[in-house]
Design a protein around this motif. Sequence first.
Motif, PDB file in Angstrom:
ATOM      1  N   ARG A 292       0.895  -1.053   0.037  1.00  0.00           N
ATOM      2  CA  ARG A 292       0.144   0.116   0.001  1.00  0.00           C
ATOM      3  C   ARG A 292       0.702   1.272  -0.080  1.00  0.00           C
ATOM      4  O   ARG A 292       1.704   1.502   0.897  1.00  0.00           O
ATOM      5  CB  ARG A 292      -0.874  -0.021   1.220  1.00  0.00           C
ATOM      6  CG  ARG A 292      -1.593  -1.246   1.607  1.00  0.00           C
ATOM      7  CD  ARG A 292      -2.541  -1.283   2.597  1.00  0.00           C
ATOM      8  NE  ARG A 292      -3.880  -0.269   2.563  1.00  0.00           N
ATOM      9  CZ  ARG A 292      -4.766  -0.165   3.644  1.00  0.00           C
ATOM     10  NH1 ARG A 292      -4.303  -0.783   4.823  1.00  0.00           N
ATOM     11  NH2 ARG A 292      -5.583   0.679   3.544  1.00  0.00           N
ATOM     12  N   PHE A 294       0.771   5.299   0.122  1.00  0.00           N
ATOM     13  CA  PHE A 294      -0.142   6.511   0.528  1.00  0.00           C
ATOM     14  C   PHE A 294       0.721   7.646   0.214  1.00  0.00           C
ATOM     15  O   PHE A 294       1.741   7.908   0.362  1.00  0.00           O
ATOM     16  CB  PHE A 294      -0.346   6.531   1.964  1.00  0.00           C
ATOM     17  CG  PHE A 294      -1.237   5.476   2.522  1.00  0.00           C
ATOM     18  CD1 PHE A 294      -2.619   5.534   2.555  1.00  0.00           C
ATOM     19  CD2 PHE A 294      -0.568   4.275   2.863  1.00  0.00           C
ATOM     20  CE1 PHE A 294      -3.226   4.375   2.940  1.00  0.00           C
ATOM     21  CE2 PHE A 294      -1.232   3.219   3.238  1.00  0.00           C
ATOM     22  CZ  PHE A 294      -2.877   3.058   3.078  1.00  0.00           C
ATOM     23  N   CYS A 302      -4.452  10.399  -1.825  1.00  0.00           N
ATOM     24  CA  CYS A 302      -4.863   8.886  -2.372  1.00  0.00           C
ATOM     25  C   CYS A 302      -4.014   7.636  -1.807  1.00  0.00           C
ATOM     26  O   CYS A 302      -2.962   7.765  -1.325  1.00  0.00           O
ATOM     27  CB  CYS A 302      -4.712   8.836  -3.896  1.00  0.00           C
ATOM     28  SG  CYS A 302      -3.023   9.078  -4.604  1.00  0.00           S
ATOM     29  N   GLU A 303      -4.463   6.445  -2.014  1.00  0.00           N
ATOM     30  CA  GLU A 303      -3.852   5.160  -1.703  1.00  0.00           C
ATOM     31  C   GLU A 303      -3.620   4.531  -3.145  1.00  0.00           C
ATOM     32  O   GLU A 303      -4.681   4.389  -3.840  1.00  0.00           O
ATOM     33  CB  GLU A 303      -4.390   4.437  -0.764  1.00  0.00           C
ATOM     34  CG  GLU A 303      -3.817   3.285  -0.532  1.00  0.00           C
ATOM     35  CD  GLU A 303      -4.441   2.144   0.409  1.00  0.00           C
ATOM     36  OE1 GLU A 303      -4.333   0.814   0.444  1.00  0.00           O
ATOM     37  OE2 GLU A 303      -5.627   2.687   0.981  1.00  0.00           O
ATOM     38  N   ARG A 304      -2.495   3.948  -3.510  1.00  0.00           N
ATOM     39  CA  ARG A 304      -2.267   2.961  -4.652  1.00  0.00           C
ATOM     40  C   ARG A 304      -2.063   1.617  -3.938  1.00  0.00           C
ATOM     41  O   ARG A 304      -1.081   1.580  -3.029  1.00  0.00           O
ATOM     42  CB  ARG A 304      -1.478   3.513  -5.417  1.00  0.00           C
ATOM     43  CG  ARG A 304      -1.609   4.928  -6.269  1.00  0.00           C
ATOM     44  CD  ARG A 304      -0.926   4.865  -7.446  1.00  0.00           C
ATOM     45  NE  ARG A 304      -1.523   4.321  -8.395  1.00  0.00           N
ATOM     46  CZ  ARG A 304      -0.832   3.586  -9.531  1.00  0.00           C
ATOM     47  NH1 ARG A 304       0.569   3.783  -9.542  1.00  0.00           N
ATOM     48  NH2 ARG A 304      -1.609   2.870 -10.652  1.00  0.00           N
ATOM     49  N   ARG A 305      -2.892   0.679  -4.280  1.00  0.00           N
ATOM     50  CA  ARG A 305      -2.628  -0.564  -3.664  1.00  0.00           C
ATOM     51  C   ARG A 305      -2.437  -1.891  -4.671  1.00  0.00           C
ATOM     52  O   ARG A 305      -3.372  -1.795  -5.683  1.00  0.00           O
ATOM     53  CB  ARG A 305      -4.062  -0.867  -2.744  1.00  0.00           C
ATOM     54  CG  ARG A 305      -3.939  -2.085  -1.965  1.00  0.00           C
ATOM     55  CD  ARG A 305      -5.353  -2.162  -1.211  1.00  0.00           C
ATOM     56  NE  ARG A 305      -5.654  -1.158  -0.403  1.00  0.00           N
ATOM     57  CZ  ARG A 305      -7.135  -0.994   0.018  1.00  0.00           C
ATOM     58  NH1 ARG A 305      -7.947  -2.099   0.003  1.00  0.00           N
ATOM     59  NH2 ARG A 305      -7.343   0.132   0.686  1.00  0.00           N
ATOM     60  N   ASP A 366      -6.765   2.134  -7.147  1.00  0.00           N
ATOM     61  CA  ASP A 366      -6.485   3.237  -6.440  1.00  0.00           C
ATOM     62  C   ASP A 366      -7.777   3.826  -5.775  1.00  0.00           C
ATOM     63  O   ASP A 366      -8.864   3.477  -6.296  1.00  0.00           O
ATOM     64  CB  ASP A 366      -6.281   4.157  -7.701  1.00  0.00           C
ATOM     65  CG  ASP A 366      -4.936   4.010  -8.623  1.00  0.00           C
ATOM     66  OD1 ASP A 366      -3.999   4.603  -8.271  1.00  0.00           O
ATOM     67  OD2 ASP A 366      -5.062   3.275  -9.696  1.00  0.00           O
ATOM     68  N   LEU A 369      -8.815   9.598  -1.097  1.00  0.00           N
ATOM     69  CA  LEU A 369      -8.750   9.808   0.269  1.00  0.00           C
ATOM     70  C   LEU A 369      -9.514  10.925   0.674  1.00  0.00           C
ATOM     71  O   LEU A 369      -9.066  11.783  -0.014  1.00  0.00           O
ATOM     72  CB  LEU A 369      -7.420   9.381   1.084  1.00  0.00           C
ATOM     73  CG  LEU A 369      -6.847   7.956   0.695  1.00  0.00           C
ATOM     74  CD1 LEU A 369      -5.313   7.986   1.437  1.00  0.00           C
ATOM     75  CD2 LEU A 369      -7.773   6.826   1.285  1.00  0.00           C
ATOM     76  N   ARG A 397      -1.716   8.832   6.848  1.00  0.00           N
ATOM     77  CA  ARG A 397      -1.041   7.695   7.368  1.00  0.00           C
ATOM     78  C   ARG A 397      -0.147   7.941   8.248  1.00  0.00           C
ATOM     79  O   ARG A 397       0.058   7.201   9.310  1.00  0.00           O
ATOM     80  CB  ARG A 397      -0.504   6.840   6.049  1.00  0.00           C
ATOM     81  CG  ARG A 397      -0.882   5.428   6.210  1.00  0.00           C
ATOM     82  CD  ARG A 397      -2.053   4.887   6.605  1.00  0.00           C
ATOM     83  NE  ARG A 397      -2.398   3.537   6.665  1.00  0.00           N
ATOM     84  CZ  ARG A 397      -3.319   2.702   6.807  1.00  0.00           C
ATOM     85  NH1 ARG A 397      -4.506   3.541   6.910  1.00  0.00           N
ATOM     86  NH2 ARG A 397      -3.473   1.576   7.079  1.00  0.00           N
TER      87      ARG A 397
END
Length: 540
Positions: A292, A294, A302-305, A366, A369, A397
Amino acid sequence: MTRVLVIGGYGGFGLRIARRLAADGWQVLVAGRSLAKAQAACAGTPGLTALAFDRNSDTAAVLAKLRPFAVIDAAGPFQGASYALAQACIAQRCHYLDIADGRDFVAGIGAHDAAAQAAGVTVISGASSVPALSGAVVRELALDLTELRAIEIAISASNRATAGVSVSRAIFSYVGRPFSLWRHRRRETGYGWQGLQRADFRVAGEPPIAGRLIGFADVPDLALLPDRLPSRPAVSFRAGTELTVQNIMVWTLSWLVRWGLVKQPERLLPPLLRLQALTARLGSDRSAMIVRAFGLRGEQRCERRWTLIARDGCGPEIPCLAVPILLRRLREGALAPGACDAGPLLTLADFAPVFATMPVRDAITDHTLPPPLYARVMGTAFDALPPRVRAMHDVLRDHGATGQAVVSRGRSRAARMIATLFGFPPEGEHDLHVGFDERDGVETWTRDFGGRMFRSRLSQRGELLVEAFGPLRFGFTLPANGTGLTMRLQRWWLGPLPLPLALAPRSEAREWQADDRFQFDVPIALPLIGLIVHYRGWLA
């Protein structure tokens, strides 16, 4: 020359690597101390040849006789290991790769760079899930981000993907023991298999894996990634097994080790491995990995996971994929001589063709947040705050700040008792660090006054900022202007019960910017008792 020597070649990972290399056209020497075990491992697989090999013998003479193109060290554990084998490979001018996950071992391989370049060979450490695959994924996720704030990596192994003795020894080498983490914008101490939390793994087209326990593990990424990535993001790595009871047992052991009640947890391995064998039929055949990232994409948080789910018991294959890819590159002359870790060498696209042949599914998703907690409470007034005040509350985070504070304490016995109960710092001047953790819009602030710490949790309730100290919660409005903000107490509760405002603490904290720094002033007093604590200072 197409001969490759795989040391530990009949072990759980070594044999998988050997079979993949044989399928790729290499002549593979499956080496280990037991010739009988090596012969049994080679039976029925073309391209594999058994070899008795003791790494404590005259390795240089063996390499001079065999003259392999490359040596693969899959024996482990690598925690506390020497570089004797890598050095022997350099001396005999053959390439060296390993699947090490020992933090110091992998991070220190660069010390042999000059010698490897002079010999014209390539020395690669960590050609495994970490840091080879994890590094490839992190770089892929970071491509679309203008600022990276935090990286969180986790692996959860199927209960049927039984850990071998070497893997178990590696885990037990750091259970309950301290290691360094980059978080809250400073080096802090974590402890092996603590920091337990639950993780979900979801990939479209696969049943989700939900609620598995994972705890801190000491891996090379913790040392490599913060310095390798722009803006030095916080980096954490957790791992766990599928069964909750197993994780709880190791977590309990970690505390016994941390408290000094168990000095050598490695001695407990034999009975624990026997217990694991008895429960091997429980659980599923599905393993998972998640990375993950952040950060910011422009102004958007945003978070890309990236998530991978491996089914049909193929989880243990994942650590074995990087070696064949890198060997192919070496055969093609695509890797320069020298010594380095595997983290920067591969891309996620390099793994994709292999994933396509396996019962594995991975995907990048994606997630947009919401704004920071203070911005949600304050609305448009947040944007008018001075830059240093606004930046202090831009928590995504992980965040942190360092400065100094002056603390005054109330003189009465009641004031001293209350200050001690809440963990407020002693009177005097203190170095100060504040660490911010954000999870699902809730922030935890850890204030460290020269080693004396206290924590609170902050959340939103309508137009109020709610700060909780244990069961006590305090609701504040945040009036602000271009110079700063003030925290004005409006309500307070004991658990769910509202309490009379007339009995509430007297506190009107202020935050502002001066001397290009974030400044704060926090007085706390009680009716009839007077001052409890007053701390003021600056953070940057």
